[in-house]
Design an enzyme around this catalytic site. Structure first.
Site, mmCIF file in Angstrom:
data_model
loop_
_atom_site.group_PDB
_atom_site.id
_atom_site.type_symbol
_atom_site.label_atom_id
_atom_site.label_comp_id
_atom_site.label_asym_id
_atom_site.label_seq_id
_atom_site.Cartn_x
_atom_site.Cartn_y
_atom_site.Cartn_z
ATOM 1 N N ARG A 87 -5.230 -40.522 -53.661
ATOM 2 C CA ARG A 87 -5.008 -39.060 -53.593
ATOM 3 C C ARG A 87 -6.528 -38.355 -53.581
ATOM 4 O O ARG A 87 -6.629 -37.477 -52.986
ATOM 5 C CB ARG A 87 -4.102 -38.747 -54.366
ATOM 6 C CG ARG A 87 -2.726 -39.684 -54.198
ATOM 7 C CD ARG A 87 -1.678 -39.320 -54.896
ATOM 8 N NE ARG A 87 -0.490 -40.109 -54.669
ATOM 9 C CZ ARG A 87 -0.030 -41.034 -55.640
ATOM 10 N NH1 ARG A 87 -0.734 -41.383 -56.694
ATOM 11 N NH2 ARG A 87 1.075 -41.764 -55.593
ATOM 12 N N ASP A 147 7.648 -39.387 -58.653
ATOM 13 C CA ASP A 147 7.433 -40.237 -59.763
ATOM 14 C C ASP A 147 8.564 -40.473 -60.617
ATOM 15 O O ASP A 147 8.859 -41.695 -61.281
ATOM 16 C CB ASP A 147 5.984 -39.832 -60.387
ATOM 17 C CG ASP A 147 5.011 -39.193 -59.369
ATOM 18 O OD1 ASP A 147 4.013 -40.074 -59.480
ATOM 19 O OD2 ASP A 147 5.382 -38.309 -58.896
#
Ligand code: NAD
Length: 309
Positions: A87, A147
């Site tokens: 990312r 997450d």
């Protein structure tokens, strides 16, 4: 409620699917550089409304002028990961894109609540805040909500009960330095070790769970080239919390200003989310190691922010 989605790729399209199927939304505006593909998506969605549970929203493929007066703007536009990238590799490309987009969003919907999804999401949200006048209460990221859902799923599989009975978060960065504050995680009110001991279940390997939560996004990406279902469900959860003024506590990426010993960094901590966006940051007394993990995460995000300037 008028919702605009900027970026109608895999994630934006899936979010639209949740809204069309289940939300109390009166209008959805879809904006993307690739207008023709989005026209196809919206035409396709228009054939679902005879069968859905939701209101029959007006669906518009448009530009920023069509999005004027949006209540919520979700930004998923940007460069996507390519194989082997993390990312963090997206910082520069997506910083340029977010500056262009947030200027248009502010011009047409200065009163909106803006949810940023584009990765690396903590840095991109910081750039959006610094390039606009949106207050942190109304411009934040989906953060580690996804997450945290992954974490609850893994614990749920271990103990064999519904993820909704698991309480816990991944906090900090949506990325490699995100951490699980185990001291506040529980299964039906019992800390996880106690729950396992009392119920004849092997103790959970906490380091392995933390690593799995951090890596599972890449596991999915390596198999299908993106991740979209989980994040779309997470963003839909946020939209519902705003729409219904739930004041639910959700881990979203918010600009910390001398909170938890961190200043001027967007990262995820538990926040009260309601009609006005992030209504409040919830304070926890984290343990020494957890506090250190939070600061490591903040330092890593700061090092990425330096690349975005
Ligand atoms: P995608 O490539 O399928 O879609 C991106 C879309 O953005 C494309 O349709 C593209 O045309 C559009 N776009 C690019 N630049 C634009 C611009 N300037 N204006 C308007 N549209 C533009 O990617 P995706 O899989 O949908 O992922 C989107 C983003 O969400 C990525 O940055 C990805 O890493 C991120 N993501 C974040 C999370 C999270 O938890 N925060 C989870 C999954 C994906």
């Amino acid at each position: 409620m008028k919702v605009t989605i900027v970026g109608m790729g895999a994630v934006g399209t899936e979010i639209t699917g949740f809204l069309v199927n289940m939300a109390e939304v009166s209008e959805i505006v879809a904006i993307d550089r690739n207008r023709e593909r989005v026209e196809g998506e919206i035409l396709d969605f228009s054939h679902t409304t005879s069968f859905t549970y939701a209101k029959n929203p007006r669906m518009v493929v448009g530009d920023y002028a069509d999005s004027a007066g949006s209540d919520i703007v979700v930004i998923t536009a940007g460069a996507q990961l390519t194989q082997g990238q993390t990312r963090d590799d997206l910082v520069r490309a997506n910083s340029v894109i977010i500056r262009e987009i947030i200027a248009e969003v502010e011009r047409y919907s200065p009163g909106a609540i803006v949810i940023v999804v584009t990765n690396p999401v903590d840095v991109i949200t910081w750039v959006a805040l610094k390039s606009s006048s949106f207050p942190r209460e109304r411009l934040f990221s989906s953060g580690t909500l996804l997450d945290s859902a992954r974490f609850m799923r893994i614990v749920s599989d271990h103990v064999g009960i519904d993820p909704k009975n698991i309480f816990g978060y991944m906090l900090g960065e949506h990325g490699s330095t995100g951490f699980i504050p185990w001291s506040i995680c529980n299964v039906c009110g019992l800390d996880i070790d106690t729950y396992c001991r009392l119920n004849g279940i092997p103790l959970i390997d906490k380091a392995a769970v933390s690593a799995e939560v951090r890596n599972v996004g890449y596991e999915i990406f390596n198999r299908k080239g993106n991740t979209n279902h989980g994040i779309a469900a997470a963003v839909f959860r946020l939209i519902r919390a705003i729409e219904a003024d739930e004041r639910s506590v959700l881990p979203v990426g918010v600009l910390l200003q001398d909170q938890y010993g961190v200043d001027d960094v967007v990262m995820s901590v538990p926040c009260v989310v309601g009609r006005n966006g992030v209504e409040r940051i919830v304070n926890y007394a984290f343990g020494f190691d957890e506090q250190a993990a939070l600061h490591r995460s903040a330092d890593h995000i700061k090092s990425l922010i330096a690349l975005a300037q």
